[in-house]
Design an enzyme around this catalytic site. Structure first.
Site, PDB file in Angstrom:
ATOM      1  N   GLY A  40       3.958  -6.579   5.812  1.00  0.00           N
ATOM      2  CA  GLY A  40       3.608  -7.523   6.886  1.00  0.00           C
ATOM      3  C   GLY A  40       2.116  -7.508   7.175  1.00  0.00           C
ATOM      4  N   ALA A  44       9.409  -0.323   5.359  1.00  0.00           N
ATOM      5  CA  ALA A  44       9.313   0.503   4.156  1.00  0.00           C
ATOM      6  C   ALA A  44       8.111   1.434   4.181  1.00  0.00           C
ATOM      7  CB  ALA A  44       9.236  -0.409   2.932  1.00  0.00           C
ATOM      8  N   ASP A  56      -2.497  -1.380  10.248  1.00  0.00           N
ATOM      9  CA  ASP A  56      -2.730  -1.309   8.803  1.00  0.00           C
ATOM     10  C   ASP A  56      -3.519  -2.511   8.270  1.00  0.00           C
ATOM     11  OD1 ASP A  56      -1.452   1.106   8.383  1.00  0.00           O
ATOM     12  OD2 ASP A  56       0.495   0.188   7.936  1.00  0.00           O
ATOM     13  N   LYS A  67       0.852  -1.203   0.000  1.00  0.00           N
ATOM     14  CA  LYS A  67       0.000   0.000   0.000  1.00  0.00           C
ATOM     15  C   LYS A  67       0.876   1.236   0.000  1.00  0.00           C
ATOM     16  CE  LYS A  67       0.759   1.197   4.566  1.00  0.00           C
ATOM     17  NZ  LYS A  67       1.560   2.345   5.005  1.00  0.00           N
TER      18      LYS A  67
HETATM   19  O1  C5P Z   1      -0.266  -1.183  14.939  1.00  0.00           O
HETATM   20  P1  C5P Z   1       1.178  -1.371  14.615  1.00  0.00           P
HETATM   21  O2  C5P Z   1       1.771  -2.574  15.303  1.00  0.00           O
HETATM   22  O3  C5P Z   1       1.464  -1.344  13.169  1.00  0.00           O
HETATM   23  O4  C5P Z   1       1.914  -0.104  15.217  1.00  0.00           O
HETATM   24  C1  C5P Z   1       3.302  -0.069  15.428  1.00  0.00           C
HETATM   25  C2  C5P Z   1       3.609   1.112  16.304  1.00  0.00           C
HETATM   26  O5  C5P Z   1       3.357   2.331  15.586  1.00  0.00           O
HETATM   27  C3  C5P Z   1       2.764   1.213  17.550  1.00  0.00           C
HETATM   28  O6  C5P Z   1       3.322   0.482  18.607  1.00  0.00           O
HETATM   29  C4  C5P Z   1       2.763   2.697  17.828  1.00  0.00           C
HETATM   30  O7  C5P Z   1       3.949   3.061  18.474  1.00  0.00           O
HETATM   31  C5  C5P Z   1       2.803   3.300  16.432  1.00  0.00           C
HETATM   32  N1  C5P Z   1       1.461   3.665  15.935  1.00  0.00           N
HETATM   33  C6  C5P Z   1       0.842   4.785  16.458  1.00  0.00           C
HETATM   34  N2  C5P Z   1      -0.391   5.162  16.027  1.00  0.00           N
HETATM   35  C7  C5P Z   1      -1.011   4.462  15.045  1.00  0.00           C
HETATM   36  C8  C5P Z   1      -0.402   3.327  14.480  1.00  0.00           C
HETATM   37  C9  C5P Z   1       0.837   2.954  14.953  1.00  0.00           C
HETATM   38  O8  C5P Z   1       1.403   5.443  17.358  1.00  0.00           O
HETATM   39  N3  C5P Z   1      -2.212   4.863  14.625  1.00  0.00           N
END
Ligand code: C5P
Length: 298
Positions: A117, A112, A151, A26
């Site tokens: 993932g 990236a 995501d 994406k």
């Molecule tokens: O949800 P995901 O595991 O992809 O998020 C990885 C990290 O990115 C989270 O632990 C957080 O620190 C940050 N994040 C965030 N706000 C979001 C999505 C991700 O702060 N909306």
């Protein structure tokens, strides 16, 4: 449903070829960071589209869960891999053992901002829901996906374009719009998503999504001008070498380029497939790391 193509396969026919799903990357055409939430995540508004750069997964019956990864070195096959986490979560929700042989062929670069993932995890939920005949609805898979990564719900929304809100779990599908292409480059540097969000530090949002949505259905250059990412500045502050990427895009004639997600990929919309291919060739000469000319909202 165009985001992930699932050929149907009869579980009663063990000789049938394994179920195969192509999981797209994406781009965030816009990414507005609207604030930090009490749960530590950030409130987002983002116009997301799939792009024609795919990992490929296959799913076949097995006595236990086996994940094998090809195409990239150092990708874990245990619960650190979102595919394994998706299998565990779905098996738990369906009250069964996570028994399946899953292969994952990686092409999408990691760290990236391309959602590789997360797309793999979404494909695993769709593929295993089919293989195990769990019968979970698209909405139930989306809720499960949100527990695996912010995501993941986008890749389960049933459209190759969508506006994502909340921490990523609220997705409003958007019509794919006219054919579009981008030149896309991943430098040989990665950044942690958490570190980039932490570096954002409460600065004011460009609020680009609203504007981008107004022109998304139109052909021409208006959408290119509307691309923006609030994490572009923070990512470059964390990794100053990313400034050279922006300079390489400008040198390739792509004045308006944009980080995808939390980086480190950068993209620019191009006016045709031929323009994207020639920009990609220039980027390949100008900088190290993978480059692609990709169709959008495939
Ligand atoms: O949800 P995901 O595991 O992809 O998020 C990885 C990290 O990115 C989270 O632990 C957080 O620190 C940050 N994040 C965030 N706000 C979001 C999505 C991700 O702060 N909306």
């Amino acid at each position: 449903m165009r985001t992930l193509r699932i050929p149907r396969r009869s579980p009663a026919d063990p000789g049938a070829p394994a179920l195969t799903i192509h999981a797209p990357a994406k781009l965030n055409l816009t990414l507005d960071v609207l604030g930090k939430r009490p749960d530590g995540f950030h409130e987002l508004e983002s116009l997301m589209v799939t792009v024609g750069w795919y990992d490929t997964l296959t799913f076949a019956p097995a006595e236990r869960f086996e994940l094998s990864v090809t195409g990239a070195a150092g990708v874990p096959c245990d619960e650190r891999n979102l595919v394994a986490r998706a299998a565990t979560a779905l098996a738990h929700a369906a009250g069964r053992e996570p028994a399946a042989a899953v292969t994952l062929h990686k092409r999408i670069p990691h760290e990236a901002g391309l959602g590789g993932g997360s797309s793999d995890a979404a494909a695993a939920l769709l593929g295993l829901n089919e293989l195990w005949d769990c019968g979970l609805s698209r909405e139930e898979l989306r809720d499960l996906g949100a527990t695996i990564g912010s995501d993941v719900p986008f890749f389960l929304c049933g459209s190759p374009a969508g506006v994502v809100r909340g921490r990523g779990e609220r997705v409003e599908p958007v019509d794919p719009g006219p054919p579009r292409w981008a030149a896309l480059a991943k430098p040989p540097i990665g950044l942690s998503t958490a570190a980039v969000f932490a570096a954002w530090g409460g600065r004011e949002s460009a609020r680009a999504t609203e504007q981008a949505l107004q022109v998304y259905g139109t052909a021409g250059g208006a959408l290119c001008a509307a691309t923006a990412n609030d994490l572009d500045g923070p990512a470059t502050e964390l990794e100053p070498a990313l400034a050279a990427e922006q300079a390489a895009f400008a040198a390739a004639g792509l004045v308006r380029s944009c980080l995808s997600g939390s980086g480190t990929s950068r993209f620019a919309l191009c006016r045709s497939a031929a323009a994207a291919r020639s920009a990609a060739a220039a980027l390949r000469r100008l900088r190290p790391g993978p480059v692609a000319a990709v169709p959008l909202a495939v």
